[in-house]
Design a protein around this motif. Structure first.
Motif, PDB file in Angstrom:
ATOM      1  N   PHE A 119      24.894 -38.529 -21.145  1.00 52.35           N
ATOM      2  CA  PHE A 119      23.672 -38.489 -21.937  1.00 52.35           C
ATOM      3  C   PHE A 119      23.442 -37.050 -22.372  1.00 52.35           C
ATOM      4  CE2 PHE A 119      23.282 -42.034 -19.058  1.00 52.35           C
ATOM      5  CZ  PHE A 119      22.755 -43.033 -19.847  1.00 52.35           C
ATOM      6  N   GLU A 126      17.792 -37.594 -22.162  1.00 53.15           N
ATOM      7  CA  GLU A 126      17.115 -37.525 -20.865  1.00 53.15           C
ATOM      8  C   GLU A 126      16.215 -38.739 -20.639  1.00 53.15           C
ATOM      9  OE1 GLU A 126      14.452 -34.434 -18.200  1.00 53.15           O
ATOM     10  OE2 GLU A 126      15.252 -33.770 -20.116  1.00 53.15           O
ATOM     11  N   HIS A 143      18.439 -41.878 -20.173  1.00 58.04           N
ATOM     12  CA  HIS A 143      19.012 -41.910 -18.830  1.00 58.04           C
ATOM     13  C   HIS A 143      17.969 -42.405 -17.822  1.00 58.04           C
ATOM     14  CE1 HIS A 143      19.853 -40.151 -14.851  1.00 58.04           C
ATOM     15  NE2 HIS A 143      21.042 -40.646 -15.101  1.00 58.04           N
ATOM     16  N   GLU A 167      17.539 -46.183 -18.224  1.00 54.08           N
ATOM     17  CA  GLU A 167      18.676 -46.925 -17.698  1.00 54.08           C
ATOM     18  C   GLU A 167      18.721 -46.868 -16.175  1.00 54.08           C
ATOM     19  OE1 GLU A 167      22.514 -46.557 -19.451  1.00 54.08           O
ATOM     20  OE2 GLU A 167      21.719 -46.587 -21.496  1.00 54.08           O
TER      21      GLU A 167
END
Length: 90
Positions: A61, A68, A71, A74
């Motif tokens: 990422f 950021e 990420h 996820e």
């Protein structure tokens, strides 16, 4: 890694397994203790994704495309274990 800060540079290196292999191998070594993993490109998406030893997916990422925040999102989904709730997710 400055090349990744522009759209043109990002496109140029996105699927370049030769460029990313040292970084993928470092991640696999640090996370799993395996050195010199075989690395190949993953599927197209927003971020560079690679398959190591046909066992692990390594995704990078970056600053482009709100890496950021993506990420973090996820990671939250992964921690929720959506498959327990019948939601198909990687």
């Amino acid at each position: 890694m400055d090349i990744l800060s522009t759209d043109a540079g990002y496109r140029q290196r996105f699927f370049d397994a030769d460029y990313w292999t040292p970084y993928v191998r470092w991640v696999v070594w640090k996370q799993f203790g395996v050195r010199n993993a075989a690395v190949r490109s993953g599927l197209a998406g927003t971020y560079p994704t690679f398959i190591a030893d046909d066992r692990w997916v390594v995704k990078f990422f970056g600053d482009l495309f709100e890496g950021e925040a993506t990420h973090a999102a996820e990671l939250c989904v992964g921690l929720l274990r959506p498959e327990r709730h019948g939601i198909p997710a990687p």
